[in-house]
Design an enzyme around this catalytic site. Structure first.
Site, PDB file in Angstrom:
ATOM      1  N   GLY A 234     -26.308  21.252 -49.455  1.00  0.00           N
ATOM      2  CA  GLY A 234     -26.314  22.654 -49.059  1.00  0.00           C
ATOM      3  C   GLY A 234     -27.281  23.587 -49.726  1.00  0.00           C
ATOM      4  N   PRO A 274     -27.209  16.118 -51.653  1.00  0.00           N
ATOM      5  CA  PRO A 274     -28.251  17.011 -51.127  1.00  0.00           C
ATOM      6  C   PRO A 274     -29.218  16.298 -50.190  1.00  0.00           C
ATOM      7  CG  PRO A 274     -28.784  16.320 -53.373  1.00  0.00           C
ATOM      8  CD  PRO A 274     -27.416  15.782 -53.077  1.00  0.00           C
ATOM      9  N   ARG A 276     -31.867  18.586 -47.764  1.00  0.00           N
ATOM     10  CA  ARG A 276     -32.993  19.513 -47.647  1.00  0.00           C
ATOM     11  C   ARG A 276     -33.687  19.786 -48.985  1.00  0.00           C
ATOM     12  NH1 ARG A 276     -32.926  23.529 -43.782  1.00  0.00           N
ATOM     13  NH2 ARG A 276     -30.659  23.295 -43.756  1.00  0.00           N
ATOM     14  N   ARG A 313     -36.920  23.544 -35.557  1.00  0.00           N
ATOM     15  CA  ARG A 313     -36.053  24.437 -36.332  1.00  0.00           C
ATOM     16  C   ARG A 313     -36.220  25.923 -35.990  1.00  0.00           C
ATOM     17  NH1 ARG A 313     -35.868  25.020 -41.166  1.00  0.00           N
ATOM     18  NH2 ARG A 313     -33.610  25.113 -41.315  1.00  0.00           N
ATOM     19  N   TYR A 317     -32.798  27.461 -34.907  1.00  0.00           N
ATOM     20  CA  TYR A 317     -32.093  28.270 -35.915  1.00  0.00           C
ATOM     21  C   TYR A 317     -32.795  29.572 -36.259  1.00  0.00           C
ATOM     22  CZ  TYR A 317     -30.729  23.388 -36.875  1.00  0.00           C
ATOM     23  OH  TYR A 317     -30.339  22.086 -36.770  1.00  0.00           O
ATOM     24  N   CYS A 341     -44.584  23.408 -22.782  1.00  0.00           N
ATOM     25  CA  CYS A 341     -44.584  24.197 -21.569  1.00  0.00           C
ATOM     26  C   CYS A 341     -43.383  25.126 -21.523  1.00  0.00           C
ATOM     27  CB  CYS A 341     -44.612  23.264 -20.372  1.00  0.00           C
ATOM     28  SG  CYS A 341     -45.536  23.991 -19.047  1.00  0.00           S
TER      29      CYS A 341
HETATM   30  N1  LLP Z   1     -23.637  15.953 -46.473  1.00  0.00           N
HETATM   31  C1  LLP Z   1     -23.200  16.127 -45.223  1.00  0.00           C
HETATM   32  C2  LLP Z   1     -21.931  15.539 -44.825  1.00  0.00           C
HETATM   33  C3  LLP Z   1     -23.966  16.851 -44.317  1.00  0.00           C
HETATM   34  O1  LLP Z   1     -23.507  17.018 -43.071  1.00  0.00           O
HETATM   35  C4  LLP Z   1     -25.203  17.399 -44.711  1.00  0.00           C
HETATM   36  C5  LLP Z   1     -26.029  18.159 -43.771  1.00  0.00           C
HETATM   37  C6  LLP Z   1     -25.633  17.172 -46.039  1.00  0.00           C
HETATM   38  C7  LLP Z   1     -24.819  16.458 -46.887  1.00  0.00           C
HETATM   39  C8  LLP Z   1     -26.966  17.674 -46.541  1.00  0.00           C
HETATM   40  O2  LLP Z   1     -27.057  19.037 -46.496  1.00  0.00           O
HETATM   41  P1  LLP Z   1     -28.381  19.784 -47.062  1.00  0.00           P
HETATM   42  O3  LLP Z   1     -28.444  19.524 -48.556  1.00  0.00           O
HETATM   43  O4  LLP Z   1     -29.538  19.197 -46.362  1.00  0.00           O
HETATM   44  O5  LLP Z   1     -28.158  21.193 -46.737  1.00  0.00           O
HETATM   45  N2  LLP Z   1     -30.571  20.459 -39.042  1.00  0.00           N
HETATM   46  C9  LLP Z   1     -30.196  21.593 -39.872  1.00  0.00           C
HETATM   47  C10 LLP Z   1     -29.407  21.161 -41.080  1.00  0.00           C
HETATM   48  C11 LLP Z   1     -28.147  20.438 -40.715  1.00  0.00           C
HETATM   49  C12 LLP Z   1     -27.411  19.936 -41.927  1.00  0.00           C
HETATM   50  C13 LLP Z   1     -26.356  18.985 -41.510  1.00  0.00           C
HETATM   51  N3  LLP Z   1     -25.651  18.407 -42.587  1.00  0.00           N
HETATM   52  C14 LLP Z   1     -31.452  22.338 -40.282  1.00  0.00           C
HETATM   53  O6  LLP Z   1     -32.548  21.917 -39.903  1.00  0.00           O
HETATM   54  O7  LLP Z   1     -31.363  23.365 -40.932  1.00  0.00           O
END
Ligand code: LLP
Length: 415
Positions: A234, A274, A276, A313, A317, A341
């Site tokens: 997150g 993590p 992202r 993205r 978003y 397009c």
């Molecule tokens: N763990 C679980 C169970 C998750 O569903 C996710 C992300 C993470 C960890 C990793 O989260 P992060 O550290 O990346 O925030 N496509 C969207 C993001 C979707 C995230 C889905 N789950 C975007 O491009 O912003």
């Protein structure tokens, strides 16, 4: 590998970008092994409480998975395809955790066959399926905690309206614990992932407190105390100067402390996953400018040779990025569009050198996460190549550009 503190944000100079564009073409995903490993190490250095997993939905290129594995991260997968990616990258099944709000029987059987360490169950029905199919690995339960988090509702995943997890409020979570214990499943604890792109640890800390409270109530009701608590991912990244996320170490320290304070002296292993914040800053995209023009409203448009197929993205978003040209003159508000397009706005009203011309290169920073992994072939665009840069500026292809033949491989043949 330079020490963490010496790494500047990943961006290319003009000569390297020209060299890469000439050699590999554009659009081009460029990833820095040093930056990926550095971010992974920031996590393993800051998180002393237990397992750190890489959420490979961010970028599941096989070479990148090898880097994550090499840094000692376990791998979180959310589909049969991601599971296969981790296995092909040489990650042992025992270092993989399977997620998903609807895992098919095929997913679960594949996980069993691969000796996957842990499945995170998302519903009561799934707990019953796992028991019926003879799941013997670790099991944890994803909790829906009614915590609002994330920069947009689309990436907030533990609010009262979420499709994810077993709701604590409705009693499903407690019923899930009872059912897992009744079935004799190897229940090890709880998981949550409240949202993505969070600049501060507050929502995860709140989730940790809420999980601890649930764990205590559940212990009183069933005797079960978790061996592991997983706080998900997150943490945000600074896509633009306006994003100002806390550091990896501050994030980790804050959520670990919140969890321990709330759990009391018997705190279990604490885990995080993590995606992202490890992958995004390690990647950028190079585009070649093709068209420069002004609309009747006066808006300046620059069209590049990619678009929503290599980065969905902004369209999905409203995501914003830092876009750079290699010119140093005065800048003006410019809207960078793709060549799909439809109104394919990639980067609206970014500050770009006013003398940008067709043929120029643009680099877009922090595209290492959720770009390649969310890319598509819309308008029959071949997906870009991905190139890895090493410490000395050397480069190699870690995913080749799709060919036109690739686009038709699935058609006209057998099922
Ligand atoms: N763990 C679980 C169970 C998750 O569903 C996710 C992300 C993470 C960890 C990793 O989260 P992060 O550290 O990346 O925030 N496509 C969207 C993001 C979707 C995230 C889905 N789950 C975007 O491009 O912003």
């Amino acid at each position: 590998m330079p020490p963490a503190a010496s790494l500047r944000p990943f961006q290319l100079d003009r000569s390297l970008s020209e060299r890469l564009a000439d050699e590999y073409g554009t659009p081009l995903y460029v990833v820095s092994e040093a930056h990926f490993r550095d971010r992974a190490r920031q996590y393993t250095g800051a998180w002393t409480e237990g397992d750190v997993s890489y959420a490979c939905k961010a970028n599941s290129n096989l070479e990148i998975l090898r880097w994550a594995n090499g840094e000692g991260l376990s791998i979180d997968v959310a589909s049969r395809g991601e599971l296969e990616a981790a296995l092909r990258a040489g990650v042992p099944g025992g270092r993989i955790r399977l997620h998903g709000n609807y895992k098919t029987e095929e997913d679960i059987r594949a996980a069993m066959q691969a000796g996957v360490a842990e499945v995170v169950a998302d519903s009561l029905l799934e707990i019953a399926h796992l028991a019926r199919l003879g799941w013997r690995g670790h099991l944890s339960l994803r909790l829906a905690l009614d915590v609002h988090a994330g920069s947009s509702e689309k990436i907030s995943t533990s609010h009262p309206d979420t499709k994810f997890g077993l709701s604590v409020a409705t009693g499903d979570a407690l019923a899930g614990v009872r059912s897992a214990l009744d079935f004799g499943l190897n229940l090890i604890g709880y998981h949550c992932h409240v949202g993505s792109m969070m600049p501060v640890p507050g929502p995860v800390a709140e989730a940790a407190r809420s999980m601890a409270e649930f764990a205590k109530r559940t212990q009183a009701a069933t005797g079960f105390w978790p061996l592991a608590l997983n706080l998900g991912g997150g943490l945000a990244v600074d896509y633009t100067p306006e994003d100002d996320p806390v550091s990896v170490s501050a994030f980790c320290a804050s959520i670990a402390q919140a969890a321990k304070d709330a759990l009391g002296k018997d705190w279990p292993e604490l885990r995080i996953e993590p995606g992202r914040s490890i992958a995004a800053p390690a990647g950028l995209t190079l585009y070649r400018v093709g068209v420069v023009k002004r609309s009747s409203s006066g808006r300046k448009f620059v069209a590049v040779d990619g678009g929503m197929s290599d980065n969905p993205r902004p369209a999905l978003y409203g995501a914003r990025y830092t876009v750079q040209s290699f010119r140093s003159g005065a800048s003006e508000a410019t809207t960078v569009v793709g060549r799909h397009c439809e109104s394919d706005v990639l980067f609206e009203d970014v500050d770009l050198a006013s003398d940008v011309e067709p043929g120029d290169l643009l680099q877009v920073l922090h595209t290492g996460a959720y770009n390649a992994s969310m890319s598509s072939n819309y308008n029959r665009f071949p997906r870009p190549a991905m190139v890895a840069i090493d410490d000395s500026g050397g480069s190699r292809v870690i995913e080749r550009r799709e060919s036109l033949d690739d686009l038709f491989r699935r058609e006209g043949g057998e099922i």
